[in-house]
Design a protein around this motif. Structure first.
Motif, PDB file in Angstrom:
ATOM      1  N   ARG A 102       0.803  -1.227   0.000  1.00 49.98           N
ATOM      2  CA  ARG A 102       0.000   0.000   0.000  1.00 49.98           C
ATOM      3  C   ARG A 102       0.835   1.276   0.000  1.00 49.98           C
ATOM      4  NH1 ARG A 102      -5.541  -0.703   1.456  1.00 49.98           N
ATOM      5  NH2 ARG A 102      -5.933  -2.871   1.937  1.00 49.98           N
ATOM      6  N   LYS A 103       2.149   1.134   0.011  1.00 48.29           N
ATOM      7  CA  LYS A 103       3.004   2.310   0.048  1.00 48.29           C
ATOM      8  C   LYS A 103       4.021   2.224  -1.084  1.00 48.29           C
ATOM      9  CE  LYS A 103       5.987   0.056   3.369  1.00 48.29           C
ATOM     10  NZ  LYS A 103       6.775   0.153   4.544  1.00 48.29           N
ATOM     11  N   VAL A 104       4.943   3.162  -1.102  1.00 49.49           N
ATOM     12  CA  VAL A 104       6.016   3.134  -2.092  1.00 49.49           C
ATOM     13  C   VAL A 104       7.359   3.130  -1.373  1.00 49.49           C
ATOM     14  CG1 VAL A 104       4.715   4.271  -3.926  1.00 49.49           C
ATOM     15  CG2 VAL A 104       6.019   5.648  -2.324  1.00 49.49           C
ATOM     16  N   GLU A 105       8.348   2.534  -2.011  1.00 56.45           N
ATOM     17  CA  GLU A 105       9.713   2.534  -1.491  1.00 56.45           C
ATOM     18  C   GLU A 105      10.582   3.319  -2.457  1.00 56.45           C
ATOM     19  OE1 GLU A 105      10.982  -1.524  -1.162  1.00 56.45           O
ATOM     20  OE2 GLU A 105      10.039  -1.772   0.791  1.00 56.45           O
ATOM     21  N   ILE A 106      11.537   4.029  -1.908  1.00 51.30           N
ATOM     22  CA  ILE A 106      12.451   4.804  -2.734  1.00 51.30           C
ATOM     23  C   ILE A 106      13.850   4.225  -2.583  1.00 51.30           C
ATOM     24  CG2 ILE A 106      13.465   7.080  -3.104  1.00 51.30           C
ATOM     25  CD1 ILE A 106      10.781   8.238  -2.240  1.00 51.30           C
ATOM     26  N   HIS A 107      14.482   3.949  -3.711  1.00 52.58           N
ATOM     27  CA  HIS A 107      15.834   3.394  -3.755  1.00 52.58           C
ATOM     28  C   HIS A 107      16.666   4.243  -4.703  1.00 52.58           C
ATOM     29  CE1 HIS A 107      14.456  -0.359  -1.886  1.00 52.58           C
ATOM     30  NE2 HIS A 107      13.435  -0.304  -2.702  1.00 52.58           N
ATOM     31  N   SER A 108      17.977   4.202  -4.511  1.00 52.97           N
ATOM     32  CA  SER A 108      18.844   4.877  -5.472  1.00 52.97           C
ATOM     33  C   SER A 108      19.985   3.957  -5.864  1.00 52.97           C
ATOM     34  CB  SER A 108      19.361   6.197  -4.921  1.00 52.97           C
ATOM     35  OG  SER A 108      20.252   5.993  -3.873  1.00 52.97           O
ATOM     36  N   LEU A 109      20.463   4.157  -7.071  1.00 52.07           N
ATOM     37  CA  LEU A 109      21.528   3.351  -7.625  1.00 52.07           C
ATOM     38  C   LEU A 109      22.579   4.297  -8.200  1.00 52.07           C
ATOM     39  CD1 LEU A 109      22.456   0.484  -8.389  1.00 52.07           C
ATOM     40  CD2 LEU A 109      21.143   0.724 -10.485  1.00 52.07           C
ATOM     41  N   PRO A 110      23.776   4.351  -7.591  1.00 53.22           N
ATOM     42  CA  PRO A 110      24.826   5.253  -8.100  1.00 53.22           C
ATOM     43  C   PRO A 110      25.224   4.874  -9.527  1.00 53.22           C
ATOM     44  CG  PRO A 110      25.417   4.338  -5.962  1.00 53.22           C
ATOM     45  CD  PRO A 110      24.203   3.602  -6.423  1.00 53.22           C
ATOM     46  N   LEU A 111      25.368   5.873 -10.376  1.00 49.23           N
ATOM     47  CA  LEU A 111      25.742   5.620 -11.766  1.00 49.23           C
ATOM     48  C   LEU A 111      27.126   4.985 -11.873  1.00 49.23           C
ATOM     49  CD1 LEU A 111      24.402   8.870 -13.454  1.00 49.23           C
ATOM     50  CD2 LEU A 111      23.448   6.573 -13.609  1.00 49.23           C
ATOM     51  N   ASN A 112      28.020   5.288 -10.929  1.00 49.99           N
ATOM     52  CA  ASN A 112      29.370   4.725 -11.008  1.00 49.99           C
ATOM     53  C   ASN A 112      29.415   3.236 -10.645  1.00 49.99           C
ATOM     54  OD1 ASN A 112      29.034   4.837  -8.253  1.00 49.99           O
ATOM     55  ND2 ASN A 112      30.770   6.195  -7.877  1.00 49.99           N
ATOM     56  N   GLN A 113      28.288   2.661 -10.252  1.00 50.92           N
ATOM     57  CA  GLN A 113      28.234   1.227  -9.943  1.00 50.92           C
ATOM     58  C   GLN A 113      27.590   0.411 -11.067  1.00 50.92           C
ATOM     59  OE1 GLN A 113      29.799  -0.160  -7.482  1.00 50.92           O
ATOM     60  NE2 GLN A 113      30.417   1.835  -6.699  1.00 50.92           N
ATOM     61  N   LEU A 114      27.326   1.063 -12.207  1.00 55.00           N
ATOM     62  CA  LEU A 114      26.732   0.368 -13.348  1.00 55.00           C
ATOM     63  C   LEU A 114      27.812  -0.064 -14.327  1.00 55.00           C
ATOM     64  CD1 LEU A 114      23.626   2.611 -14.048  1.00 55.00           C
ATOM     65  CD2 LEU A 114      23.668   0.384 -12.948  1.00 55.00           C
ATOM     66  N   GLU A 115      27.705  -1.290 -14.783  1.00 60.45           N
ATOM     67  CA  GLU A 115      28.630  -1.825 -15.783  1.00 60.45           C
ATOM     68  C   GLU A 115      28.152  -1.444 -17.184  1.00 60.45           C
ATOM     69  OE1 GLU A 115      31.934  -3.628 -17.137  1.00 60.45           O
ATOM     70  OE2 GLU A 115      31.428  -3.621 -15.017  1.00 60.45           O
ATOM     71  N   GLU A 116      26.868  -1.710 -17.448  1.00 60.40           N
ATOM     72  CA  GLU A 116      26.302  -1.397 -18.759  1.00 60.40           C
ATOM     73  C   GLU A 116      24.782  -1.297 -18.667  1.00 60.40           C
ATOM     74  OE1 GLU A 116      26.227  -4.388 -21.937  1.00 60.40           O
ATOM     75  OE2 GLU A 116      26.892  -5.850 -20.447  1.00 60.40           O
ATOM     76  N   VAL A 117      24.202  -0.779 -19.742  1.00 61.36           N
ATOM     77  CA  VAL A 117      22.754  -0.633 -19.851  1.00 61.36           C
ATOM     78  C   VAL A 117      22.311  -1.394 -21.101  1.00 61.36           C
ATOM     79  CG1 VAL A 117      20.847   0.992 -20.042  1.00 61.36           C
ATOM     80  CG2 VAL A 117      22.914   1.654 -18.820  1.00 61.36           C
ATOM     81  N   VAL A 118      21.337  -2.277 -20.943  1.00 60.50           N
ATOM     82  CA  VAL A 118      20.863  -3.110 -22.053  1.00 60.50           C
ATOM     83  C   VAL A 118      19.404  -2.783 -22.323  1.00 60.50           C
ATOM     84  CG1 VAL A 118      20.487  -5.486 -22.827  1.00 60.50           C
ATOM     85  CG2 VAL A 118      22.438  -4.950 -21.354  1.00 60.50           C
ATOM     86  N   VAL A 119      19.073  -2.575 -23.592  1.00 64.44           N
ATOM     87  CA  VAL A 119      17.682  -2.338 -23.985  1.00 64.44           C
ATOM     88  C   VAL A 119      17.006  -3.691 -24.145  1.00 64.44           C
ATOM     89  CG1 VAL A 119      16.145  -1.392 -25.738  1.00 64.44           C
ATOM     90  CG2 VAL A 119      18.252  -0.182 -25.155  1.00 64.44           C
ATOM     91  N   LYS A 120      15.881  -3.853 -23.449  1.00 65.64           N
ATOM     92  CA  LYS A 120      15.089  -5.086 -23.547  1.00 65.64           C
ATOM     93  C   LYS A 120      13.691  -4.706 -24.024  1.00 65.64           C
ATOM     94  CE  LYS A 120      15.953  -8.480 -20.934  1.00 65.64           C
ATOM     95  NZ  LYS A 120      16.779  -9.527 -20.572  1.00 65.64           N
ATOM     96  N   GLU A 121      13.069  -5.578 -24.763  1.00 68.03           N
ATOM     97  CA  GLU A 121      11.670  -5.419 -25.148  1.00 68.03           C
ATOM     98  C   GLU A 121      11.399  -4.077 -25.813  1.00 68.03           C
ATOM     99  OE1 GLU A 121       9.702  -5.993 -21.444  1.00 68.03           O
ATOM    100  OE2 GLU A 121      10.715  -7.868 -21.103  1.00 68.03           O
ATOM    101  N   LYS A 122      12.200  -3.705 -26.791  1.00 71.96           N
ATOM    102  CA  LYS A 122      12.023  -2.426 -27.482  1.00 71.96           C
ATOM    103  C   LYS A 122      10.944  -2.554 -28.555  1.00 71.96           C
ATOM    104  CE  LYS A 122      14.611   1.087 -29.982  1.00 71.96           C
ATOM    105  NZ  LYS A 122      13.972   1.091 -31.270  1.00 71.96           N
ATOM    106  N   VAL A 123       9.968  -1.667 -28.516  1.00 71.35           N
ATOM    107  CA  VAL A 123       8.934  -1.575 -29.536  1.00 71.35           C
ATOM    108  C   VAL A 123       8.857  -0.110 -29.939  1.00 71.35           C
ATOM    109  CG1 VAL A 123       6.503  -1.906 -30.071  1.00 71.35           C
ATOM    110  CG2 VAL A 123       7.645  -3.481 -28.508  1.00 71.35           C
ATOM    111  N   ASN A 124       9.167   0.170 -31.203  1.00 77.15           N
ATOM    112  CA  ASN A 124       9.270   1.551 -31.688  1.00 77.15           C
ATOM    113  C   ASN A 124      10.284   2.295 -30.838  1.00 77.15           C
ATOM    114  OD1 ASN A 124       7.366   1.063 -33.711  1.00 77.15           O
ATOM    115  ND2 ASN A 124       5.674   1.574 -32.364  1.00 77.15           N
ATOM    116  N   LYS A 125       9.888   3.404 -30.217  1.00 76.65           N
ATOM    117  CA  LYS A 125      10.813   4.170 -29.376  1.00 76.65           C
ATOM    118  C   LYS A 125      10.686   3.800 -27.905  1.00 76.65           C
ATOM    119  CE  LYS A 125      11.104   8.249 -32.266  1.00 76.65           C
ATOM    120  NZ  LYS A 125      10.979   9.704 -32.287  1.00 76.65           N
ATOM    121  N   ASN A 126       9.773   2.910 -27.566  1.00 76.43           N
ATOM    122  CA  ASN A 126       9.516   2.551 -26.179  1.00 76.43           C
ATOM    123  C   ASN A 126      10.175   1.225 -25.832  1.00 76.43           C
ATOM    124  OD1 ASN A 126       7.893   4.841 -26.179  1.00 76.43           O
ATOM    125  ND2 ASN A 126       6.076   3.671 -26.680  1.00 76.43           N
ATOM    126  N   GLY A 127      10.501   1.066 -24.538  1.00 78.66           N
ATOM    127  CA  GLY A 127      11.098  -0.196 -24.130  1.00 78.66           C
ATOM    128  C   GLY A 127      11.478  -0.212 -22.670  1.00 78.66           C
TER     129      GLY A 127
END
Length: 178
Positions: A102-127
């Motif tokens: 019934r509530k929301v949780e807030i999390h953060s992820l430092p950009l310097n801890q990311l190895e890569e970003v992968v696009v999944k399930e892309k349809v047109n410009k959305n994904g």
């Protein structure tokens, strides 16, 4: 799009998470296309119709009520989850607002801890973007596939518009160019 955050009551919690000097480069939320909504609605109505007809033939009327409530809850849960999920990309991190009961949780992820970003399930410009973390880094962020409520192995930014543009923001942040 950047001004929408000021008008949305859910995002007030996200703005409170910003540190001094932190700049927002993108904010967004999952967006189902009209086609996706049509398909989901058609599936639910079709399923309910089959079960309704079967229950009349078998004279098991309670099954119709039970199934109707279950399908309605499923549809409501999908759209509620979409509505309560928000993302912010800043020059330092990605902030997630994720629904939890019934509530929301807030999390953060430092950009310097990311190895890569992968696009999944892309349809047109959305994904959907899958965020692959550097090996020793662990996170408690648990995202789910909004369409079917299955947990994801890695944190994701689900069903967003202009997925390639958002991916480029994150990649620039990983490289320290934001």
């Amino acid at each position: 799009m950047k001004n929408e955050i000021l008008d949305d009551i859910f995002n007030d919690k996200l703005r409170d998470q910003l540190e001094e000097g932190e700049v927002i480069f993108w904010d967004g939320k999952p967006r189902f296309s009209n086609y996706s909504r049509f398909v989901a609605s058609f599936f639910i109505i079709f399923s309910f119709g089959i079960i309704f007809c079967t229950s009349i033939i078998d004279k098991d009327y309670w099954w119709t009520l039970f199934t109707g409530l279950g399908l309605t809850y499923s549809l409501f849960n999908i759209f509620l989850q979409q509505r309560r999920t928000r993302y912010l990309i800043t020059n330092q991190r990605i902030i997630f607002q994720l629904p939890k009961r019934r509530k929301v949780e807030i999390h953060s992820l430092p950009l310097n801890q990311l190895e890569e970003v992968v696009v999944k399930e892309k349809v047109n410009k959305n994904g959907t973007l899958e965020l692959i973390l550097k090996e020793p880094f662990k996170t408690k962020i648990k995202t789910v596939d909004i369409r079917n409520s299955h947990p994801r192995e890695h944190p994701t930014i689900e069903i967003i518009e202009n997925v390639l543009e958002v991916k480029s923001y994150i990649e620039k942040g990983i490289q320290g160019e934001l």
